[in-house]
Design a protein around this motif. Structure first.
Motif, mmCIF file in Angstrom:
data_model
loop_
_atom_site.group_PDB
_atom_site.id
_atom_site.type_symbol
_atom_site.label_atom_id
_atom_site.label_comp_id
_atom_site.label_asym_id
_atom_site.label_seq_id
_atom_site.Cartn_x
_atom_site.Cartn_y
_atom_site.Cartn_z
ATOM 1 N N ASP A 190 7.007 48.057 -62.760
ATOM 2 C CA ASP A 190 8.121 48.960 -63.058
ATOM 3 C C ASP A 190 9.337 48.158 -63.511
ATOM 4 N N THR A 191 9.911 48.531 -64.660
ATOM 5 C CA THR A 191 11.038 47.784 -65.239
ATOM 6 C C THR A 191 12.338 48.591 -65.201
ATOM 7 N N PHE A 192 12.343 49.676 -64.437
ATOM 8 C CA PHE A 192 13.536 50.534 -64.417
ATOM 9 C C PHE A 192 14.771 49.763 -63.966
ATOM 10 N N LEU A 193 14.642 48.996 -62.880
ATOM 11 C CA LEU A 193 15.783 48.240 -62.361
ATOM 12 C C LEU A 193 16.240 47.178 -63.358
ATOM 13 N N ASN A 194 15.284 46.555 -64.035
ATOM 14 C CA ASN A 194 15.640 45.564 -65.059
ATOM 15 C C ASN A 194 16.428 46.200 -66.194
ATOM 16 N N ASP A 195 15.973 47.385 -66.631
ATOM 17 C CA ASP A 195 16.680 48.082 -67.708
ATOM 18 C C ASP A 195 18.093 48.468 -67.287
ATOM 19 N N VAL A 196 18.236 48.889 -66.038
ATOM 20 C CA VAL A 196 19.555 49.276 -65.534
ATOM 21 C C VAL A 196 20.496 48.076 -65.532
ATOM 22 N N VAL A 197 20.018 46.944 -64.996
ATOM 23 C CA VAL A 197 20.844 45.727 -64.936
ATOM 24 C C VAL A 197 21.175 45.230 -66.340
ATOM 25 N N MET A 198 20.201 45.272 -67.250
ATOM 26 C CA MET A 198 20.417 44.774 -68.608
ATOM 27 C C MET A 198 21.459 45.614 -69.340
ATOM 28 N N TYR A 199 21.296 46.950 -69.319
ATOM 29 C CA TYR A 199 22.228 47.805 -70.047
ATOM 30 C C TYR A 199 23.591 47.874 -69.367
ATOM 31 N N LEU A 200 23.608 47.700 -68.041
ATOM 32 C CA LEU A 200 24.891 47.657 -67.337
ATOM 33 C C LEU A 200 25.673 46.410 -67.746
ATOM 34 N N ALA A 201 24.964 45.283 -67.887
ATOM 35 C CA ALA A 201 25.616 44.044 -68.313
ATOM 36 C C ALA A 201 26.133 44.174 -69.739
ATOM 37 N N VAL A 202 25.354 44.822 -70.605
ATOM 38 C CA VAL A 202 25.786 45.023 -71.989
ATOM 39 C C VAL A 202 27.048 45.871 -72.043
ATOM 40 N N MET A 203 27.078 46.936 -71.245
ATOM 41 C CA MET A 203 28.239 47.842 -71.257
ATOM 42 C C MET A 203 29.480 47.185 -70.651
#
Length: 307
Positions: A190-203
């Motif tokens: 599951d990559t949901f947490l990774n996606d959250v951290v990645m897009y949060l860092a981008v924002m």
């Protein structure tokens, strides 16, 4: 695809741009030339800024750091791209994570340094009488140090998030380097947490820095418009024109990468990535040197000493 629990023995296959044997020498020559130009150009900017006392100011201190970051930035991707000549496109799991970590570090550092340079131009144009007091050596060193710390923390957090993933047997990356988003999409877990951290860092980091740059330039434009003479306006704007051009090039190419990724076109994403990973660091020295008389004079003096 069967999960591979022992990610320590995993390998990634970088597909790059083309499997055509006739294009391999062309790509090798192109990337090698761009890499050498980038390193040489940014190294000259650093040497000119350090050796010339006329360039011992906050603006050129930040520019030197940006040039150093660009040399390191391009060195994390291009050496692997040069493997198109040797047909060696397999990269170990450890090597891939390491490359991704350093890539995130230096792209983040570029992002923060461009923001710091925008603040420097804001103070120089909007508060010229207090510029020397505000942009003192202690504050300049502090801003660069904070940029490094935030970049390191972001790259480490993203890398640690990737280390928790389980990968499958099919580990083909449709790219020329280990890009975070591409690696996450190869995971079987599951990559949901990774996606959250990645897009949060981008924002937070990318969006926050871009907002700071836009705010600084909105104030700069207001101050320039208040200048009565056309010559004064031109002189004030010329001091930040090079930086504004570099910022536009950096963020527009980054936006192009994410737009191409959203369309799931791997070839377009790889091509767009070349723009901000190779072309932008290569053009930065030319932009600053061609539009900056102080840099031109410093480079001429540097070349005379080398003769």
């Amino acid at each position: 695809m069967e999960p591979r629990n022992d990610t320590r023995i995993s390998e990634f296959l970088l597909l790059g741009f083309s499997e055509d044997p006739e294009l391999q020498p062309v790509l090798f020559g192109l990337f090698l030339s761009m890499y050498l130009i980038t390193v040489l150009g940014n190294l000259l900017i650093i040497l000119a800024s350090v050796s010339d006392s006329h360039l011992h100011s906050p603006m050129y201190f930040f520019l030197s750091n940006l040039s150093f970051a660009d040399i390191c930035f391009v060195s994390t991707t291009v050496p692997e791209m040069l493997n198109v000549q040797t047909w060696s496109k397999v990269i170990s799991y450890t090597g891939c994570i390491t490359q991704m970590d350093f890539f995130l570090l230096f792209v983040g550092l570029d992002n923060f340094l461009l923001t710091v340079m925008a603040y420097d131009r804001f103070v120089a144009i909007c508060h010229p009488l207090r510029y020397a007091v505000i942009m003192n050596p202690r504050l300049c060193a502090f801003l660069v140090l904070v940029s490094w710390i935030l970049s390191v923390l972001n790259s480490l957090s993203q890398s640690l998030m990737v280390l928790r993933l389980t990968f499958c047997t099919d580990l083909e990356i449709p790219h020329f380097f280990c890009e975070l988003n591409q690696i996450i999409h190869l995971a079987c877990s599951d990559t949901f947490l990774n996606d959250v951290v990645m897009y949060l860092a981008v924002m937070l980091l990318g969006g926050g820095c871009l907002t700071g740059i836009l705010y600084s330039y909105s104030k700069i434009v207001s101050s320039v418009r208040a200048i009565s003479s056309a010559q004064g306006k031109c002189k004030a704007f010329s001091t930040c024109a090079s930086h504004l051009l570099v910022v536009s090039l950096f963020y527009c190419t980054c936006l192009g990468v994410y737009l191409s990724s959203a369309t799931h076109n791997s070839h377009s994403s790889a091509t767009a990535s070349v723009m901000y990973t190779v072309v932008t660091p290569m053009l930065n020295p030319f932009i600053y040197s061609l539009r900056n008389k102080d840099i031109k004079r410093a480079l001429k003096r540097l070349f005379r000493r080398m003769q």
